[in-house]
Motif scaffolding. Structure first.
Motif, PDB file in Angstrom:
ATOM      1  N   SER A  22       3.090 -15.030 143.853  1.00 11.69           N
ATOM      2  CA  SER A  22       4.502 -15.149 143.516  1.00 11.69           C
ATOM      3  C   SER A  22       4.755 -15.933 142.236  1.00 11.69           C
ATOM      4  O   SER A  22       3.919 -16.723 141.796  1.00 11.69           O
ATOM      5  CB  SER A  22       5.235 -15.856 144.656  1.00 11.69           C
ATOM      6  N   GLY A  27       9.870 -13.360 142.133  1.00  8.16           N
ATOM      7  CA  GLY A  27       9.289 -12.148 142.699  1.00  8.16           C
ATOM      8  C   GLY A  27       7.859 -12.370 143.112  1.00  8.16           C
ATOM      9  O   GLY A  27       7.262 -13.419 142.838  1.00  8.16           O
ATOM     10  N   THR A  74       5.248  -4.736 144.787  1.00  8.11           N
ATOM     11  CA  THR A  74       6.070  -5.804 144.236  1.00  8.11           C
ATOM     12  C   THR A  74       7.373  -5.976 145.017  1.00  8.11           C
ATOM     13  O   THR A  74       7.913  -5.021 145.581  1.00  8.11           O
ATOM     14  CB  THR A  74       6.405  -5.534 142.759  1.00  8.11           C
ATOM     15  N   HIS A  75       7.851  -7.215 145.025  1.00  7.33           N
ATOM     16  CA  HIS A  75       9.126  -7.578 145.620  1.00  7.33           C
ATOM     17  C   HIS A  75       9.833  -8.483 144.622  1.00  7.33           C
ATOM     18  O   HIS A  75       9.217  -9.407 144.088  1.00  7.33           O
ATOM     19  CB  HIS A  75       8.931  -8.327 146.934  1.00  7.33           C
ATOM     20  N   TYR A  76      11.116  -8.236 144.397  1.00  4.57           N
ATOM     21  CA  TYR A  76      11.850  -9.025 143.426  1.00  4.57           C
ATOM     22  C   TYR A  76      13.110  -9.606 144.033  1.00  4.57           C
ATOM     23  O   TYR A  76      13.775  -8.986 144.865  1.00  4.57           O
ATOM     24  CB  TYR A  76      12.236  -8.161 142.216  1.00  4.57           C
ATOM     25  N   GLU A 114      15.816  -8.930 139.496  1.00  5.22           N
ATOM     26  CA  GLU A 114      15.178  -7.616 139.597  1.00  5.22           C
ATOM     27  C   GLU A 114      15.400  -6.732 138.373  1.00  5.22           C
ATOM     28  O   GLU A 114      14.483  -6.024 137.937  1.00  5.22           O
ATOM     29  CB  GLU A 114      15.671  -6.900 140.851  1.00  5.22           C
TER      30      GLU A 114
END
Length: 124
Positions: free
Chosen positions: A37, A51, A59-61, A66
């Motif tokens: 992260s 993120g 991926t995660h934002y 984002e």
């Protein structure tokens, strides 16, 4: 022992893209179930999660970032990279990379491993 180290320019001009790299040693970033992260802390604010990228590359934002954030990885170099575009003075902060079992990092307890942080200034 897993160690993380952030690297990148300490000074970025407004409207440019900030690029930071987190190099991981002591264990592969492909370790199952791990999230890698990026977060930041600026004066007067708490830790802001930007993120994450999973051990499999998903991926995660944060919705707050984002639209102008990209996180990628290079498994051959065992590092992952943050790109934050269209920076402004409000993006000046201490940026941290971290690794652990949670995708969203809002406190230090949410990650097992932390880099020391790198200060980023945004100025012309």
């Amino acid at each position: 022992q897993v160690q993380l180290r952030e690297s990148g320019p300490g000074l970025v001009k407004p409207s440019q893209t900030l690029s930071l790299t987190c190099t991981v040693s002591g264990g592969p970033i492909t370790t199952a179930n791990y999230y890698w992260s990026w977060s930041r802390r600026s004066p007067g604010k708490g830790l802001e999660w930007i993120g994450s990228i999973t051990s499999s590359g998903v991926t995660h934002y944060s919705p707050s970032f984002e639209s102008r954030t990209s996180i990628s990885r290079d498994t051959s170099k065992n590092h992952f990279t943050l790109q934050l575009s269209s920076v402004s003075p409000e993006d000046a902060a201490e940026y941290y990379c971290a690794g652990g079992l949670y995708a969203v990092i809002t406190s230090r307890e949410h990650a097992t491993f932390w880099g020391q942080g790198t200060q980023v200034t945004v100025s012309a």
